[in-house]
Design a protein around this motif. Structure first.
Motif, PDB file in Angstrom:
ATOM      1  N   ALA A 163     -62.582 -11.433 -30.323  1.00  0.00           N
ATOM      2  CA  ALA A 163     -61.531 -12.807 -30.191  1.00  0.00           C
ATOM      3  C   ALA A 163     -63.062 -13.732 -29.264  1.00  0.00           C
ATOM      4  N   LYS A 164     -63.900 -12.130 -28.653  1.00  0.00           N
ATOM      5  CA  LYS A 164     -65.146 -12.836 -27.529  1.00  0.00           C
ATOM      6  C   LYS A 164     -65.660 -12.496 -28.167  1.00  0.00           C
TER       7      LYS A 164
ATOM      8  N   ILE B 138     -43.540  -7.106  -5.905  1.00  0.00           N
ATOM      9  CA  ILE B 138     -44.995  -6.001  -6.362  1.00  0.00           C
ATOM     10  C   ILE B 138     -45.495  -6.340  -7.095  1.00  0.00           C
ATOM     11  N   ALA B 139     -46.922  -7.154  -6.624  1.00  0.00           N
ATOM     12  CA  ALA B 139     -48.122  -8.055  -8.081  1.00  0.00           C
ATOM     13  C   ALA B 139     -48.780  -6.849  -8.162  1.00  0.00           C
ATOM     14  N   VAL B 140     -49.100  -7.205 -10.011  1.00  0.00           N
ATOM     15  CA  VAL B 140     -49.461  -5.564 -10.482  1.00  0.00           C
ATOM     16  C   VAL B 140     -50.470  -6.552 -11.624  1.00  0.00           C
ATOM     17  N   HIS B 141     -51.999  -6.150 -11.407  1.00  0.00           N
ATOM     18  CA  HIS B 141     -52.565  -6.807 -12.275  1.00  0.00           C
ATOM     19  C   HIS B 141     -52.792  -6.277 -13.994  1.00  0.00           C
ATOM     20  N   PHE B 142     -52.330  -6.985 -14.967  1.00  0.00           N
ATOM     21  CA  PHE B 142     -53.124  -6.402 -16.550  1.00  0.00           C
ATOM     22  C   PHE B 142     -53.755  -7.412 -17.363  1.00  0.00           C
ATOM     23  N   LYS B 143     -54.941  -6.389 -18.850  1.00  0.00           N
ATOM     24  CA  LYS B 143     -55.711  -6.958 -19.001  1.00  0.00           C
ATOM     25  C   LYS B 143     -55.026  -8.199 -20.491  1.00  0.00           C
ATOM     26  N   PHE B 144     -55.769  -8.499 -21.017  1.00  0.00           N
ATOM     27  CA  PHE B 144     -55.599  -9.837 -22.024  1.00  0.00           C
ATOM     28  C   PHE B 144     -56.414  -8.559 -23.596  1.00  0.00           C
ATOM     29  N   PRO B 145     -56.345  -8.572 -24.287  1.00  0.00           N
ATOM     30  CA  PRO B 145     -57.266  -8.288 -24.887  1.00  0.00           C
ATOM     31  C   PRO B 145     -58.685  -9.684 -25.632  1.00  0.00           C
ATOM     32  N   TYR B 146     -58.553 -10.372 -25.152  1.00  0.00           N
ATOM     33  CA  TYR B 146     -59.358 -11.680 -26.163  1.00  0.00           C
ATOM     34  C   TYR B 146     -60.013 -12.175 -24.117  1.00  0.00           C
ATOM     35  N   THR B 147     -60.133 -10.957 -23.267  1.00  0.00           N
ATOM     36  CA  THR B 147     -60.896 -11.617 -21.917  1.00  0.00           C
ATOM     37  C   THR B 147     -61.459 -10.394 -21.352  1.00  0.00           C
ATOM     38  N   TYR B 148     -62.898 -10.738 -20.360  1.00  0.00           N
ATOM     39  CA  TYR B 148     -62.977  -9.312 -20.234  1.00  0.00           C
ATOM     40  C   TYR B 148     -64.147  -9.625 -19.056  1.00  0.00           C
ATOM     41  N   GLY B 149     -63.500  -9.233 -17.650  1.00  0.00           N
ATOM     42  CA  GLY B 149     -63.744  -9.525 -16.414  1.00  0.00           C
ATOM     43  C   GLY B 149     -63.252 -10.701 -16.399  1.00  0.00           C
ATOM     44  N   SER B 150     -64.768 -12.367 -16.130  1.00  0.00           N
ATOM     45  CA  SER B 150     -64.405 -13.872 -16.125  1.00  0.00           C
ATOM     46  C   SER B 150     -65.936 -14.295 -17.156  1.00  0.00           C
ATOM     47  N   TYR B 151     -65.930 -12.788 -18.308  1.00  0.00           N
ATOM     48  CA  TYR B 151     -67.193 -12.724 -18.697  1.00  0.00           C
ATOM     49  C   TYR B 151     -67.001 -14.408 -19.790  1.00  0.00           C
ATOM     50  N   GLY B 152     -65.596 -14.688 -20.389  1.00  0.00           N
ATOM     51  CA  GLY B 152     -65.243 -15.914 -21.047  1.00  0.00           C
ATOM     52  C   GLY B 152     -65.145 -16.659 -20.644  1.00  0.00           C
ATOM     53  N   ASN B 153     -64.177 -16.242 -19.097  1.00  0.00           N
ATOM     54  CA  ASN B 153     -64.080 -17.552 -18.619  1.00  0.00           C
ATOM     55  C   ASN B 153     -64.172 -19.246 -19.026  1.00  0.00           C
TER      56      ASN B 153
ATOM     57  N   CYS C 106     -39.800  -8.650 -20.232  1.00  0.00           N
ATOM     58  CA  CYS C 106     -41.272  -7.636 -20.380  1.00  0.00           C
ATOM     59  C   CYS C 106     -41.244  -7.662 -18.930  1.00  0.00           C
ATOM     60  N   ILE C 107     -41.553  -7.710 -18.622  1.00  0.00           N
ATOM     61  CA  ILE C 107     -41.476  -6.767 -16.774  1.00  0.00           C
ATOM     62  C   ILE C 107     -40.756  -6.657 -16.254  1.00  0.00           C
ATOM     63  N   HIS C 108     -40.916  -5.737 -15.189  1.00  0.00           N
ATOM     64  CA  HIS C 108     -40.150  -4.777 -14.747  1.00  0.00           C
ATOM     65  C   HIS C 108     -39.795  -5.919 -13.429  1.00  0.00           C
ATOM     66  N   PRO C 109     -38.191  -6.005 -13.018  1.00  0.00           N
ATOM     67  CA  PRO C 109     -37.760  -6.617 -12.258  1.00  0.00           C
ATOM     68  C   PRO C 109     -38.094  -6.705 -11.327  1.00  0.00           C
ATOM     69  N   GLN C 110     -39.307  -5.343 -10.231  1.00  0.00           N
ATOM     70  CA  GLN C 110     -39.585  -5.424  -8.851  1.00  0.00           C
ATOM     71  C   GLN C 110     -40.662  -6.189  -8.877  1.00  0.00           C
ATOM     72  N   VAL C 111     -41.506  -6.754 -10.101  1.00  0.00           N
ATOM     73  CA  VAL C 111     -42.818  -6.652 -10.313  1.00  0.00           C
ATOM     74  C   VAL C 111     -43.165  -8.334 -10.588  1.00  0.00           C
ATOM     75  N   VAL C 112     -44.442  -8.737  -9.784  1.00  0.00           N
ATOM     76  CA  VAL C 112     -44.603 -10.119 -10.377  1.00  0.00           C
ATOM     77  C   VAL C 112     -46.530  -9.719 -11.812  1.00  0.00           C
ATOM     78  N   GLY C 113     -46.456 -10.151 -12.736  1.00  0.00           N
ATOM     79  CA  GLY C 113     -47.351  -9.845 -13.649  1.00  0.00           C
ATOM     80  C   GLY C 113     -48.387 -11.038 -13.396  1.00  0.00           C
ATOM     81  N   ILE C 114     -49.616  -9.854 -13.204  1.00  0.00           N
ATOM     82  CA  ILE C 114     -50.743 -11.255 -13.577  1.00  0.00           C
ATOM     83  C   ILE C 114     -51.826 -11.081 -14.242  1.00  0.00           C
ATOM     84  N   GLY C 115     -52.141 -11.469 -15.204  1.00  0.00           N
ATOM     85  CA  GLY C 115     -53.534 -11.769 -16.085  1.00  0.00           C
ATOM     86  C   GLY C 115     -54.316 -11.732 -15.781  1.00  0.00           C
ATOM     87  N   GLY C 116     -55.694 -11.092 -16.478  1.00  0.00           N
ATOM     88  CA  GLY C 116     -56.749 -11.240 -16.678  1.00  0.00           C
ATOM     89  C   GLY C 116     -57.655 -11.906 -14.863  1.00  0.00           C
TER      90      GLY C 116
END
Length: 844
Positions: free
Chosen positions: A46-47, A719-734, A787-797
């Protein structure tokens, strides 16, 4: 209507896929994948498809700008004023001259790996004399995998061999499903592997895209990968007895005898490590030509001291981590760890072979892959190394079906190959460009720092920029008597993407006397610029190097080597110039053109008659043509590539599966960490510094991240963690409207919270909530999910933008990096990775 298809290279991420661009009357109207390019084989993500919208961004910078407001800050309007190129470059050259008596005051941020500007900016900085060249961008990505791969695999990165793998475990990575180099190629390979029956297991705090394609998703508590891997090693070595004994004896340092002090027993005269030859009971050097059967078990006397093979020490050490112990750390049930490890061990088929193109090779069709998620921790090196060891002990390294090293070897257009060195171990990784990566083996001797990022105190790290916000405002403890004063940067948004705590980063940028940078749009980093230089879109550029898929992270296994170039499909808009020409002009004014050319000649392997002549400057088009003729012959000039698009050549079996052909051993025991740790402790003592150097150990132990301890103390509950999306890369397409639509439709701007946890807090999907870390408190929209560990916050992109120059992206999502505490406690003392699991609270 004039209409034509033009072949060139995508630039919407670091990969550089082959694309075909339809241009009508000078306007781009469509972009498609180039079916002739072996990297993406006609596929597009998509990018890449949305790149047309970046080209026609109405907020693009097309003329040089200068700041009129002397005040700087994240919320301060720079008061831009359009100026001429002469004025812009005159100001930049004057600032170079101002600090010429101490070149260390210059910082170059060169990361922009979709093209040649990366090399030109590095060359300018080196020619000027500064050690401060940010050739990488992330505070975690690549910090461990690249140096580890060079000494344990021979290449830049790693990939499962999806052509032959039957059982693949992904730990903290969405390889071939949402991310990774050569993505469009390996995504197809992954789909085909799954279709033929390969089992995929995803171990990750977030049940994201990889988990959705896996047969099994196993949630894990962030920062506990070490404990998981050590348990897997215990099951393989001590319970199931599954390991590749011939491989360990012949191709690793498993037989090296280790004394009671943890050091190798060495030959008195040569200093070479000693091994016990079980064939005749004699102790010999590791390279003795009479060595027949190196022992990897038992206890012996060598040089008058008691010694044991390193493999014996590893087996004994991992026995302390049975799955019953680690389930309370990782939250993965012991039975699950034991089952998947035995499944992996059975699938790896130790001892089996396969014949490819008439050549018989070891066949190990199972492996473990890991990447960014495992690296980004306070003890990131040891989160990753034991995962690599799982592959090594079963012999699944650089052989069909196992884990493969990317870009490690080749015979076209020239020969490159990994090489052995110290102690008979793999030391120099292979690389197409003659630019070796800083090595984690044997490393460098620590000394008192002269670098502002105190890189001298991280003797095994590849890059050190993560330290800059910490040390720039606290120089005296490290004996630094100067400060950084000038920054010249690429268009990348380092302020948001290269560091952590944004308040600290703001202070760091405010401390710089002068900042200039290239820009496509005004992002948050540019808000601190004094001069902005317009930068071309990838559809307007000339580049010989079009991305990492060509040299560092190409598709692995059997396939074709491919090379293409980037050349303009439309004219440059406004007053935009090619960056290679801009750097040459700056270097010319500084009297450094000859030195820059000398570095570029080396970097691009340019020799007479193709080497750059310091008596003249070159147009970007000339430079690409010159490089092509130097590498591929006169018949393959720029005109040939403009007509044909891609040059391909099949890779041979030896290039594809280098393991059996390496003339060096790979380690299972990291003896050199003890020496480097002792040296570092001495230097730190002389500086009056006390650091926790517990990571400097030859065999990994699990050590908790600060977030693990904070949650256990009850200070925070998540605990917050970061994850990636297949349609963004860094802030290139924001700032891309098409990609913004995808983000909105897929709730990408929301944070993820386990459904049961959210309901207990009285929350519902779509609620506005507060997200608070030790250094930042922000508003967020929550999405509840199982779809996330109960002790985790997921933040993508990479969201959370505030720059007025990005009106589409502004105010959407959360900037994960801004939540991260940035201090020495949160820095991995081996790799300099910044801890990317952070304790947080979520409340209404």
């Amino acid at each position: 209507m004039a209409s034509q298809w033009v072949t060139t290279a995508c630039g919407m991420c670091y990969i550089g896929c082959g694309v075909r661009v339809l241009v009508e009357d000078g306007v781009v109207v469509n972009i498609e994948g180039n079916p002739d390019h072996p990297q993406n084989r006609g596929k597009m993500c998509a990018k890449g498809k949305a790149g047309i919208m970046n080209l026609y961004n109405p907020h693009r910078v097309t003329t040089p700008l200068k700041r009129t407001n002397p005040n700087k800050g994240v919320d301060i309007d720079p008061g831009w004023q359009e100026i001429s190129w002469d004025e812009a470059l005159g100001r930049i050259v004057a600032e170079f001259e101002r600090i010429r008596d101490n070149p260390k005051k210059l910082l170059i941020q060169s990361w922009e790996v979709i093209g040649d500007n990366y090399f030109w900016l590095k060359a300018l900085g080196s020619a000027f004399g500064t050690p401060h060249i940010m050739a990488a961008a992330s505070p975690s990505c690549g910090k461990v995998v690249h140096p580890v791969e060079f000494f344990s695999g021979g290449g830049f990165h790693q990939q499962p061999d999806l052509h032959y793998c039957n059982y693949c475990i992904l730990v903290g990575t969405q390889f071939a499903i949402s991310t990774r180099g050569s993505y469009n190629h390996i995504a197809t390979d992954m789909a085909e592997a799954r279709a033929r029956g390969m089992k995929l297991v995803a171990i990750d705090p977030v049940g994201g895209y990889a988990a959705s394609k896996a047969q099994e998703w196993i949630p894990i508590l962030p920062g506990t990968d070490t404990a998981l891997a050590l348990s897997m090693l215990h099951v393989l070595l001590n319970e199931a007895g599954i390991y590749d004994e011939p491989f360990l004896k012949a191709k690793t340092n498993a037989p090296y005898l280790v004394g009671c002090d943890g050091r190798y027993v060495r030959h008195a005269e040569t200093g070479k490590p000693m091994v016990l030859d079980a064939a005749d009971g004699r102790v010999k050097t590791c390279d003795d030509p009479t060595l027949i059967d190196p022992a990897i078990g038992g206890k012996y006397v060598a040089n008058g001291t008691e010694a044991r093979p390193s493999f014996e020490l590893l087996k004994e050490h991992v026995a302390k981590y049975p799955p019953e112990r680690t389930q309370s750390i990782t939250t993965i049930p012991a039975a699950t760890v034991r089952r998947i490890t035995r499944e992996l061990g059975e699938a790896v088929c130790v001892g089996s072979t396969i014949t490819l193109d008439g050549m018989t090779l070891p066949y190990r069709p199972a492996c473990v892959d890991w990447a960014k998620g495992s690296q980004g921790h306070a003890h990131g090196f040891h989160q990753c190394w034991p995962l690599k060891l799982v592959n090594i002990v079963v012999g699944a390294v650089n052989v069909p079906g196992g884990i493969l090293s990317t870009g490690a070897a080749g015979d076209f257009p020239h020969h490159w190959w990994p090489k052995g060195g110290t102690d008979g171990l793999l030391e120099d990784g292979g690389h197409l460009f003659p630019l070796p990566h800083p090595k984690a083996f044997p490393g460098r001797k620590p000394v008192a720092p002269i670098r502002m990022d105190i890189g001298e105190l991280f003797p095994l790290a590849s890059h050190f920029h993560t330290l800059l916000p910490i040390t720039a405002g606290n120089r005296e403890p490290f004996g630094l008597d100067y400060g950084l004063e000038m920054l010249l940067h690429s268009p990348v948004n380092s302020l948001m993407g290269s560091f952590g705590d944004v308040k600290m980063v703001e202070k760091f940028y405010q401390s710089l006397h002068f900042v200039a940078g290239f820009a496509i749009e005004i992002n948050e980093t540019h808000l601190f610029d004094d001069i902005v230089l317009p930068f071309p879109s990838y559809l307007e550029r000339f580049d010989f190097n079009t991305g990492t898929a060509g040299h560092s992270i190409p598709p692995c296994g059997q396939g074709d080597f491919g090379w293409h170039v980037r050349h303009p499909v439309v004219e440059l808009p406004g007053k935009v110039r090619h960056p290679q020409e801009v750097v040459q002009e700056i270097a010319g004014h500084l009297g450094l053109l000859g030195d820059v050319y000398r570095i570029m000649n080396h970097s691009f392997l340019l020799k007479e008659p193709y080497s750059l002549n310091p008596e003249r400057q070159y147009a970007a088009k000339e430079l690409v043509d010159l490089c092509l003729r130097a590498w591929f012959g006169e018949e393959h000039d720029l005109g040939w590539f403009e007509e044909h698009g891609t040059l391909r050549k099949p890779r041979g079996i030896k290039e594809s599966y280098i393991g059996p052909f390496l003339e060096a051993r790979i380690p299972i025991y990291l003896e050199h960490l003890l020496q480097r740790g002792e040296e570092l402790r001495k230097v730190l003592g002389e500086l009056g510094q006390e650091w926790d150097l517990s990571d400097y150990r030859p065999i990994s132990d699990w050590l908790p991240c600060p977030s693990f301890e904070a949650v256990n103390k009850g200070d925070y509950d998540l605990i917050a963690v970061h994850f990636k999306f297949p349609y963004t890369y860094g802030s290139y397409g924001n700032e891309n409207p098409w990609l913004n639509e995808l983000c909105e439709q897929n709730n990408a701007y929301s944070i993820l919270l386990n459904s049961s946890v959210g309901k207990a807090k009285g929350m519902h999907s779509g609620d506005a909530v507060w997200l608070e870390s030790p250094v930042q408190k922000v508003r967020a929209t929550v999405k509840l999910t199982e779809c996330i560990h109960p002790q985790v916050v997921g933040i993508g992109g990479h969201f959370g933008h505030w720059s007025p120059g990005m009106p589409i992206a502004r105010g959407k999502g959360v900037s994960f990096n801004s939540l991260l505490p940035t201090d020495l406690e949160h820095i991995d003392k081996i790799s300099t990775a910044l801890d990317h699991c952070v304790q947080v609270k979520v409340y209404k």
